[in-house]
Design a protein around this motif. Structure first.
Motif, PDB file in Angstrom:
ATOM      1  N   GLY A  71       0.803  -1.216   0.000  1.00  0.00           N
ATOM      2  CA  GLY A  71       0.000   0.000   0.000  1.00  0.00           C
ATOM      3  C   GLY A  71       0.832   1.261   0.000  1.00  0.00           C
ATOM      4  N   GLU A  72       2.143   1.113  -0.139  1.00  0.00           N
ATOM      5  CA  GLU A  72       3.064   2.240  -0.135  1.00  0.00           C
ATOM      6  C   GLU A  72       4.430   1.764  -0.613  1.00  0.00           C
ATOM      7  OE1 GLU A  72       3.971   3.603   3.811  1.00  0.00           O
ATOM      8  OE2 GLU A  72       4.162   1.575   4.598  1.00  0.00           O
ATOM      9  N   HIS A  73       5.295   2.726  -0.919  1.00  0.00           N
ATOM     10  CA  HIS A  73       6.698   2.406  -1.178  1.00  0.00           C
ATOM     11  C   HIS A  73       7.376   2.192   0.171  1.00  0.00           C
ATOM     12  CE1 HIS A  73       6.224   3.509  -5.385  1.00  0.00           C
ATOM     13  NE2 HIS A  73       5.592   4.610  -4.987  1.00  0.00           N
ATOM     14  N   PHE A  74       8.130   1.105   0.280  1.00  0.00           N
ATOM     15  CA  PHE A  74       8.649   0.712   1.588  1.00  0.00           C
ATOM     16  C   PHE A  74      10.085   0.217   1.456  1.00  0.00           C
ATOM     17  CE2 PHE A  74       9.469  -2.405   4.902  1.00  0.00           C
ATOM     18  CZ  PHE A  74       9.035  -1.751   6.043  1.00  0.00           C
ATOM     19  N   GLY A  75      10.901   0.542   2.464  1.00  0.00           N
ATOM     20  CA  GLY A  75      12.267   0.038   2.490  1.00  0.00           C
ATOM     21  C   GLY A  75      13.102   0.801   3.499  1.00  0.00           C
ATOM     22  N   PRO A  76      14.395   0.476   3.578  1.00  0.00           N
ATOM     23  CA  PRO A  76      15.138  -0.334   2.608  1.00  0.00           C
ATOM     24  C   PRO A  76      15.023  -1.848   2.805  1.00  0.00           C
ATOM     25  CG  PRO A  76      16.655   0.552   4.232  1.00  0.00           C
ATOM     26  CD  PRO A  76      15.298   1.158   4.530  1.00  0.00           C
ATOM     27  N   GLN A  77      15.026  -2.318   4.061  1.00  0.00           N
ATOM     28  CA  GLN A  77      14.951  -3.765   4.283  1.00  0.00           C
ATOM     29  C   GLN A  77      13.499  -4.238   4.266  1.00  0.00           C
ATOM     30  OE1 GLN A  77      16.769  -1.878   6.666  1.00  0.00           O
ATOM     31  NE2 GLN A  77      18.793  -2.324   5.845  1.00  0.00           N
ATOM     32  N   PRO A  78      13.266  -5.465   3.816  1.00  0.00           N
ATOM     33  CA  PRO A  78      11.900  -5.984   3.818  1.00  0.00           C
ATOM     34  C   PRO A  78      11.436  -6.329   5.222  1.00  0.00           C
ATOM     35  CG  PRO A  78      13.430  -7.690   3.122  1.00  0.00           C
ATOM     36  CD  PRO A  78      14.227  -6.435   3.255  1.00  0.00           C
ATOM     37  N   GLY A  79      10.224  -5.893   5.561  1.00  0.00           N
ATOM     38  CA  GLY A  79       9.601  -6.289   6.815  1.00  0.00           C
ATOM     39  C   GLY A  79       8.845  -7.596   6.639  1.00  0.00           C
ATOM     40  N   PRO A  80       8.028  -7.979   7.622  1.00  0.00           N
ATOM     41  CA  PRO A  80       7.371  -9.292   7.586  1.00  0.00           C
ATOM     42  C   PRO A  80       6.553  -9.555   6.322  1.00  0.00           C
ATOM     43  CG  PRO A  80       7.190  -8.342   9.773  1.00  0.00           C
ATOM     44  CD  PRO A  80       7.798  -7.280   8.902  1.00  0.00           C
ATOM     45  N   THR A  81       5.812  -8.549   5.826  1.00  0.00           N
ATOM     46  CA  THR A  81       4.979  -8.777   4.639  1.00  0.00           C
ATOM     47  C   THR A  81       5.825  -9.078   3.415  1.00  0.00           C
ATOM     48  OG1 THR A  81       3.250  -7.313   5.516  1.00  0.00           O
ATOM     49  CG2 THR A  81       3.217  -7.757   3.146  1.00  0.00           C
ATOM     50  N   LEU A  82       6.853  -8.264   3.179  1.00  0.00           N
ATOM     51  CA  LEU A  82       7.722  -8.508   2.036  1.00  0.00           C
ATOM     52  C   LEU A  82       8.567  -9.770   2.235  1.00  0.00           C
ATOM     53  CD1 LEU A  82       8.958  -4.938   1.035  1.00  0.00           C
ATOM     54  CD2 LEU A  82       7.135  -6.308   0.007  1.00  0.00           C
ATOM     55  N   GLN A  83       8.916 -10.075   3.459  1.00  0.00           N
ATOM     56  CA  GLN A  83       9.656 -11.312   3.710  1.00  0.00           C
ATOM     57  C   GLN A  83       8.842 -12.532   3.286  1.00  0.00           C
ATOM     58  OE1 GLN A  83      11.262 -11.546   7.746  1.00  0.00           O
ATOM     59  NE2 GLN A  83      11.592  -9.340   7.735  1.00  0.00           N
ATOM     60  N   ARG A  84       7.552 -12.522   3.591  1.00  0.00           N
ATOM     61  CA  ARG A  84       6.702 -13.651   3.176  1.00  0.00           C
ATOM     62  C   ARG A  84       6.632 -13.739   1.661  1.00  0.00           C
ATOM     63  NH1 ARG A  84       3.770 -11.851   7.771  1.00  0.00           N
ATOM     64  NH2 ARG A  84       2.415 -10.547   6.477  1.00  0.00           N
ATOM     65  N   LEU A  85       6.478 -12.589   1.005  1.00  0.00           N
ATOM     66  CA  LEU A  85       6.426 -12.570  -0.457  1.00  0.00           C
ATOM     67  C   LEU A  85       7.719 -13.130  -1.046  1.00  0.00           C
ATOM     68  CD1 LEU A  85       4.949 -11.527  -3.073  1.00  0.00           C
ATOM     69  CD2 LEU A  85       6.290  -9.425  -2.790  1.00  0.00           C
ATOM     70  N   LEU A  86       8.853 -12.663  -0.542  1.00  0.00           N
ATOM     71  CA  LEU A  86      10.144 -13.095  -1.073  1.00  0.00           C
ATOM     72  C   LEU A  86      10.409 -14.562  -0.775  1.00  0.00           C
ATOM     73  CD1 LEU A  86      12.173  -9.930  -0.035  1.00  0.00           C
ATOM     74  CD2 LEU A  86      11.699 -10.631  -2.386  1.00  0.00           C
ATOM     75  N   SER A  87      10.029 -15.009   0.402  1.00  0.00           N
ATOM     76  CA  SER A  87      10.276 -16.411   0.774  1.00  0.00           C
ATOM     77  C   SER A  87       9.551 -17.367  -0.156  1.00  0.00           C
ATOM     78  CB  SER A  87       9.838 -16.654   2.224  1.00  0.00           C
ATOM     79  OG  SER A  87      10.632 -15.912   3.125  1.00  0.00           O
ATOM     80  N   GLU A  88       8.395 -16.961  -0.645  1.00  0.00           N
ATOM     81  CA  GLU A  88       7.613 -17.854  -1.489  1.00  0.00           C
ATOM     82  C   GLU A  88       7.854 -17.657  -2.979  1.00  0.00           C
ATOM     83  OE1 GLU A  88       2.978 -19.388  -2.085  1.00  0.00           O
ATOM     84  OE2 GLU A  88       3.449 -17.824  -0.603  1.00  0.00           O
ATOM     85  N   PHE A  89       8.044 -16.406  -3.399  1.00  0.00           N
ATOM     86  CA  PHE A  89       7.997 -16.123  -4.835  1.00  0.00           C
ATOM     87  C   PHE A  89       9.291 -15.553  -5.420  1.00  0.00           C
ATOM     88  CE2 PHE A  89       3.487 -15.752  -3.500  1.00  0.00           C
ATOM     89  CZ  PHE A  89       2.948 -16.732  -4.329  1.00  0.00           C
ATOM     90  N   SER A  90      10.337 -15.384  -4.638  1.00  0.00           N
ATOM     91  CA  SER A  90      11.556 -14.806  -5.198  1.00  0.00           C
ATOM     92  C   SER A  90      12.187 -15.764  -6.205  1.00  0.00           C
ATOM     93  CB  SER A  90      12.567 -14.482  -4.099  1.00  0.00           C
ATOM     94  OG  SER A  90      13.151 -15.662  -3.593  1.00  0.00           O
ATOM     95  N   LEU A  91      12.992 -15.225  -7.101  1.00  0.00           N
ATOM     96  CA  LEU A  91      13.677 -16.057  -8.081  1.00  0.00           C
ATOM     97  C   LEU A  91      14.528 -17.148  -7.430  1.00  0.00           C
ATOM     98  CD1 LEU A  91      14.806 -13.444 -10.765  1.00  0.00           C
ATOM     99  CD2 LEU A  91      12.962 -15.108 -10.947  1.00  0.00           C
ATOM    100  N   PRO A  92      15.303 -16.843  -6.372  1.00  0.00           N
ATOM    101  CA  PRO A  92      16.067 -17.934  -5.759  1.00  0.00           C
ATOM    102  C   PRO A  92      15.179 -19.062  -5.243  1.00  0.00           C
ATOM    103  CG  PRO A  92      16.900 -15.823  -5.023  1.00  0.00           C
ATOM    104  CD  PRO A  92      15.655 -15.541  -5.791  1.00  0.00           C
ATOM    105  N   ALA A  93      14.065 -18.717  -4.593  1.00  0.00           N
ATOM    106  CA  ALA A  93      13.171 -19.747  -4.061  1.00  0.00           C
ATOM    107  C   ALA A  93      12.553 -20.565  -5.182  1.00  0.00           C
ATOM    108  CB  ALA A  93      12.080 -19.097  -3.211  1.00  0.00           C
TER     109      ALA A  93
END
Length: 281
Positions: A71-93
């Motif tokens: 719902g906004e631009h967020f950073g620099p480090q990913p918080g819990p919401t982005l961590q869940r997204l990255l854990s499931e859908f990132s290219l490395p995963a």
């Protein structure tokens, strides 16, 4: 596609959106033609505010609209919401789940790992994604890359390795890419320099920004001399305009050599095209 090298710049807006006198205005015989032959992608995704590394990099890594998710631009480090997204859908995963091979080439000093102790995530999106996928940081038997590309991490950002050494490093990475789906470099140092901007830019900051792009140019020259297939991207604008200390609304480069860039218009679509190149879509 295998053997892809992804050079992920941080905070480098496209030269088309840079003001006069930017670090782009110098002889960059490999980098500048590559960028000019590529695309300029939009980063705001229709959301007010300045783009940030957390959501911008998550868009690249997942091909999903991380800004809409937050719902906004967020950073620099990913918080819990982005961590869940990255854990499931990132290219490395996704690559690991498909029995692919990916590695992050950044060098991390022992102190970096000490900073990760405690409850709060202090990793950026790239190291978090590889770590969450169970892939090692400082992977063995691969050439490791310092994000500063041989400049000191503190002002006045003096060089401790030569430009030629960055070209040689690019050649080493190109050779190492055989047998891997993708090797990734998270070059966040440009964002650090961009945040040194001011209404009257300091000469040492301008010199460091220009020196950094020359080193990116040398790295790319080595990669291409070594026959690598290369993607170059950025997450948001910053260092292209040293008259401000903040991020910018500039479009960002999406360029490549030996690859099909497709027709993305923004960083989410750019992330999807990257996944397509890796056979994940």
């Amino acid at each position: 596609m295998t053997g892809l090298v992804w050079v992920a710049l941080d905070g480098v807006g496209h030269p088309l959106d840079a003001p006069p006198g930017s670090a782009w205005e110098q002889d960059l015989p490999t980098l500048r033609p590559l960028v000019e032959a590529g695309l300029a992608l939009e980063t705001t995704l229709g959301v007010p505010g300045l783009p940030q590394s957390g959501t911008g990099q998550a868009c690249w890594l997942t091909g999903q609209d991380a800004v809409a998710l937050m719902g906004e631009h967020f950073g620099p480090q990913p918080g819990p919401t982005l961590q869940r997204l990255l854990s499931e859908f990132s290219l490395p995963a996704r690559l690991k789940a498909a029995s692919g091979r990916a590695a992050l080439l950044n060098f991390y000093a022992p102190a970096y790992f000490g900073e990760q102790r405690g409850g709060r995530n202090r990793m950026g999106c790239f190291p978090f994604s590889f770590h969450a996928a169970g892939l090692p940081l400082n992977p063995p038997d691969l050439p490791l890359v310092r994000a500063s590309l041989g400049l000191d991490y503190a002002a006045p950002w003096a060089p401790f390795t030569s430009v030629q050494e960055q070209r040689q490093l690019g050649q080493e990475v190109a050779q190492a890419a055989h047998g891997w789906d993708v090797l990734v470099m998270d070059l966040w140092f440009s964002d650090l320099l961009g945040h040194q901007g001011s209404p009257e830019p300091r000469p040492e900051v301008q010199q460091a920004a220009s020196a950094y792009l020359r080193r990116v140019d040398a790295l790319l020259t080595g990669l291409l001399d070594g026959g690598a297939q290369v993607i170059l991207s950025s997450d948001h604008g910053n260092m292209e305009d040293l008259t401000v200390k903040s991020h910018t609304l500039a479009r960002v480069p999406f360029a490549g050599a030996g690859v099909n860039l497709g027709h993305p218009a923004n960083v989410v679509e750019g992330g999807r095209q990257l996944a397509t190149l890796l056979g994940l879509n």
